[in-house]
Enzyme design. Structure first.
Site, mmCIF file in Angstrom:
data_model
loop_
_atom_site.group_PDB
_atom_site.id
_atom_site.type_symbol
_atom_site.label_atom_id
_atom_site.label_comp_id
_atom_site.label_asym_id
_atom_site.label_seq_id
_atom_site.Cartn_x
_atom_site.Cartn_y
_atom_site.Cartn_z
ATOM 1 N N VAL A 16 0.834 -1.209 0.000
ATOM 2 C CA VAL A 16 0.000 0.000 0.000
ATOM 3 C C VAL A 16 0.871 1.262 0.000
ATOM 4 C CG1 VAL A 16 -1.762 1.293 1.280
ATOM 5 C CG2 VAL A 16 -1.876 -1.214 1.175
ATOM 6 N N ARG A 47 11.433 -0.743 7.223
ATOM 7 C CA ARG A 47 12.233 -1.663 8.032
ATOM 8 C C ARG A 47 13.514 -2.054 7.316
ATOM 9 N NH1 ARG A 47 8.274 -6.239 10.080
ATOM 10 N NH2 ARG A 47 7.935 -6.139 7.867
ATOM 11 N N ARG A 48 13.410 -2.192 5.981
ATOM 12 C CA ARG A 48 14.573 -2.640 5.205
ATOM 13 C C ARG A 48 15.009 -1.539 4.248
ATOM 14 N NH1 ARG A 48 12.700 -7.294 2.173
ATOM 15 N NH2 ARG A 48 10.632 -6.601 2.742
ATOM 16 N N GLU A 130 -10.281 5.770 6.205
ATOM 17 C CA GLU A 130 -11.153 5.158 5.191
ATOM 18 C C GLU A 130 -10.583 3.830 4.690
ATOM 19 O OE1 GLU A 130 -14.285 6.622 3.664
ATOM 20 O OE2 GLU A 130 -14.207 4.440 3.522
ATOM 21 N N GLY A 135 -10.889 -1.558 1.672
ATOM 22 C CA GLY A 135 -10.010 -0.976 0.654
ATOM 23 C C GLY A 135 -10.532 0.300 0.034
ATOM 24 N N GLY A 188 -2.418 -15.876 -4.910
ATOM 25 C CA GLY A 188 -1.965 -14.721 -4.133
ATOM 26 C C GLY A 188 -3.076 -14.009 -3.378
ATOM 27 N N GLU A 191 -2.974 -15.343 2.237
ATOM 28 C CA GLU A 191 -1.601 -15.276 2.743
ATOM 29 C C GLU A 191 -1.140 -16.684 3.119
ATOM 30 O OE1 GLU A 191 -0.454 -12.110 4.881
ATOM 31 O OE2 GLU A 191 -2.083 -10.828 4.207
ATOM 32 N N ASP A 202 -10.051 -10.543 10.647
ATOM 33 C CA ASP A 202 -9.978 -9.340 9.815
ATOM 34 C C ASP A 202 -11.375 -8.714 9.667
ATOM 35 O OD1 ASP A 202 -8.432 -7.831 7.476
ATOM 36 O OD2 ASP A 202 -10.328 -8.510 6.635
ATOM 37 N N LYS A 206 -13.142 -4.997 11.131
ATOM 38 C CA LYS A 206 -13.882 -4.069 10.270
ATOM 39 C C LYS A 206 -15.306 -3.875 10.792
ATOM 40 C CE LYS A 206 -10.990 -5.418 6.349
ATOM 41 N NZ LYS A 206 -10.809 -6.402 5.269
HETATM 42 N N1 HSE Z 1 -6.973 -9.701 3.831
HETATM 43 C C1 HSE Z 1 -8.047 -8.789 3.554
HETATM 44 C C2 HSE Z 1 -9.006 -9.420 2.554
HETATM 45 C C3 HSE Z 1 -7.602 -7.470 3.005
HETATM 46 O O1 HSE Z 1 -8.796 -10.526 2.081
HETATM 47 O O2 HSE Z 1 -9.984 -8.768 2.252
HETATM 48 C C4 HSE Z 1 -7.130 -6.522 4.041
HETATM 49 O O3 HSE Z 1 -8.096 -6.269 4.994
#
Ligand code: HSE
Length: 429
Positions: A16, A47-48, A130, A135, A188, A191, A202, A206
């Site tokens: 992001v 960090r890197r 937001e 997203g 992809g 994760e 997650d 929200k």
């Molecule tokens: N991992 C979340 C999703 C996105 O699959 O919607 C970030 O909140």
């Protein structure tokens, strides 16, 4: 145009953050015109530091995030590192040093939103987020501003793209959970460790944020009932199809019928194919909002990904910069209603229950009696028998989760009930 540029510190330059930096650079003239002053990337904390970052002046890159937010000349800190620490300390420090903050950090906002809003208010600064929910989809601003004169009663949404991809795959191909997860990982979407998505953490963060804003009430992550979707089977999808439904992982924030309390929950649920949320495919997100005056609204779009999330961050950045130029701040926390947040037992909905039972006289009557004793009214019953055993599918009218829980506990004690194969809530009717 005002000459002094507004200085932005970017904390995090991953998927992001790098998109935020890219859009700030490529759209610099438009952003300046829309804000009324140029915005300048004053520093990027990573960090890197050795990693090559296209389009970012290496002189701006630092590993000293705290030093960056303490510089004293930063107007806006954009936090896209995620997680609780060091994000929380950095945001608090940013306020102490006079900056406003734009964050995409759902976990932090869901856990410590009240304290962070208070810190922003103490320092006459803005806290905008937001990008923390779904997203690119505008949700926080519509709830906080566009619907500020209405009364929101329900927010029902698909707010996790990974799980929607998996469930959609199961629905459209008949695949099992593991097969669909493997495909999501290969493409992809999921994760390497998918726990936060598939176990609903997650989505629960929200839901806490959305419920808090929708109902002007503090709702913390711990207040949100959460069930993941790892137990959903191909056979659940077959049952759903028999009812003209599909299965989605839903975040549901509701005002109770008497208006005196609210609930927030995340769990898989059957939803009729005729409901607009049923046609949300792949990794897309959508949120359905029901309000007194507006009626039903739906917000739809990409709920994750670098550029879509950066779009939401940039929208906040423009708003915060405009406020700064005006010497004002935007809306802060609105928790004046302070409604009690009830537990799952008080939630009222419909249920689809699959039971494995003995196929002999009186079993149906026994099962029906248990429902009746717990005040749960049956809508439909379907039985398929084979070799002395039967599969019984009961769909209820609306009942409280507590009453349904009591019913299932009692059903499990019946000798004639071999097992409770699945229990799924039915929403969106
Ligand atoms: N991992 C979340 C999703 C996105 O699959 O919607 C970030 O909140």
């Amino acid at each position: 145009m005002r000459k002094r540029p507004l200085k932005v510190a970017l904390l995090g330059c991953g998927v992001v953050g790098s998109e935020v930096a890219r859009i700030m650079t490529t759209h610099a003239d438009d952003l300046a015109a829309r804000i009324g002053a140029p915005v300048e990337l004053a520093g990027v904390a990573v960090r890197r530091p050795s990693k090559v970052r296209d389009g970012i002046d290496p002189a701006l890159v630092t590993t000293d995030a705290t030093g960056l937010v303490k510089r004293g000349d930063i107007d806006v800190v954009v936090e896209v590192i995620g997680g609780i620490e060091p994000a929380r300390s950095l945001i608090t420090t940013a306020f102490e040093y006079g900056a406003s903050v734009v964050s995409a950090n759902k976990a932090l906002l869901a856990q410590d939103g009240a304290a962070l809003h208070a810190a922003a208010e103490d320092h006459d600064a803005d806290l905008y987020y937001e990008a923390a929910v779904a997203g690119a989809i505008p949700l926080i601003r519509p709830l906080r501003e566009s619907l500020a004169g209405d009364k929101v009663n329900r927010v029902l949404g698909i707010v996790n793209g990974t799980t929607n991809f998996i469930l959609d795959k199961m629905d459209s191909t008949g695949a099992g959970y593991q097969e669909a997860l493997d495909e999501a990982t290969a493409l992809g979407y999921a994760e390497a460790d998918p726990t936060a998505d598939v176990e609903g953490f997650d989505a629960a963060a929200k839901a806490a944020i959305l419920a808090g804003i929708a109902f002007h009430t503090r709702v913390r992550l711990d207040d949100v009932y959460r069930e993941g979707m790892t137990e959903v089977t191909a056979s659940d999808f077959a049952s759903a199809r028999n009812m003209g439904c599909t299965i989605k992982l839903l975040a549901i924030c509701e005002r109770a019928a008497d208006g005196q309390s609210v609930t927030a929950r995340v769990h898989p649920a059957m939803i009729p194919l005729t409901h607009p949320l049923a046609s949300v495919r792949g990794a897309y997100n959508a949120v359905f909002v029901e309000s007194d005056a507006s009626g039903q609204l739906m917000f739809y779009g990409p709920g994750a990904g670098g550029a879509p999330t950066a779009s939401a961050v940039l929208g906040d950045l423009v708003a915060v910069c405009r406020n700064r130029l005006n010497g004002s701040t935007g809306p802060g926390e609105s928790a004046y209603a302070a409604l009690p947040v009830s537990g799952m037992g008080d939630v009222v909905t419909r249920y689809h229950i699959s039971l494995d039972v003995a196929d002999k006289p009186g079993v149906l009557a026994q099962v029906a009696t248990v429902f009746a004793e717990h005040g749960v009214s049956i809508d439909t019953v379907r039985q398929t028998g084979k070799d002395g055993e039967a599969s019984l599918v009961v769909v209820t009218h609306r009942a409280s989760d507590a009453a349904l829980g009591g019913t299932v506990e009692a059903l499990r004690k019946l000798d004639t009930v071999r097992g409770v194969a699945s229990i799924m809530r039915v929403e969106g009717e």
